[in-house]
Design an enzyme around this catalytic site. Sequence first.
Site, PDB file in Angstrom:
ATOM      1  CG  ASN A  16      -2.247  -0.723   0.870  1.00  0.00           C
ATOM      2  OD1 ASN A  16      -2.914  -0.418  -0.096  1.00  0.00           O
ATOM      3  ND2 ASN A  16      -2.578  -1.705   1.688  1.00  0.00           N
ATOM      4  CG  MET A  89       0.687  -5.507  11.268  1.00  0.00           C
ATOM      5  SD  MET A  89      -0.973  -5.439  10.546  1.00  0.00           S
ATOM      6  CE  MET A  89      -1.761  -6.772  11.431  1.00  0.00           C
ATOM      7  NE  ARG A  90       4.455  -2.114  17.384  1.00  0.00           N
ATOM      8  CZ  ARG A  90       4.488  -3.152  18.211  1.00  0.00           C
ATOM      9  NH1 ARG A  90       3.587  -3.273  19.144  1.00  0.00           N
ATOM     10  NH2 ARG A  90       5.434  -4.049  18.133  1.00  0.00           N
ATOM     11  CG  HIS A 108      -9.666  -3.531   8.390  1.00  0.00           C
ATOM     12  ND1 HIS A 108      -8.714  -4.022   9.250  1.00  0.00           N
ATOM     13  CD2 HIS A 108     -10.677  -4.422   8.386  1.00  0.00           C
ATOM     14  CE1 HIS A 108      -9.146  -5.167   9.748  1.00  0.00           C
ATOM     15  NE2 HIS A 108     -10.340  -5.432   9.236  1.00  0.00           N
TER      16      HIS A 108
END
Length: 188
Positions: A16, A89-90, A108
């Site tokens: 992305n 990923m947090r 998402h």
Amino acid sequence: MSKVKAAVFASGTGSNFQAIMEANNLPCEISLLICDKPGAGVIEKAKNSDVPAFVFQPKEFTSKAEYEKHLVEKLREANVSWIFLAGYMRIVGPTLLTAFEGKIVNIHPSLLPDFPGKDAIGQAYHAGVKTTGVTVHFIDEGIDTGPIIAQETVEVQDDDTEETLKEKIQKVEHELYPKVIQQIVQTK
């Protein structure tokens, strides 16, 4: 006139990130990559795009608030106005949320509110849904619960595997995210 500056937060391969960098007519300049995984593929993509990267390891800090305070300093130094999460990923904590209220966007791989959190593609695939998709949304204190900006559906075919479904979803992500970035940065 110089463009508004933005940062991308990513933890993985950076597909992305690459799609954002390759987008035409972005109304903002990606001036910083924030990555929490030394060795992640996105770091090399940033280097190839001449985007400075700040790589950190959360475990080197005593708390989330401490590392987020450090990130806010780095973002301010780079004059960043927007943050785009792209496979970060947090969970974003209150320190970042407060400093960049209404200016943090996430992508998402599901049609939220369905399948929030990790492995949304696997969750959708194993649930046997016939339609899933992609959501771009503002971040709030929850996990994938912020106000939805845009969604696009992806049909799940009978012969899809988890891998082919992931490829279809990523193709939509790579088209949708730059379009949404263009819309929101120009209107806010």
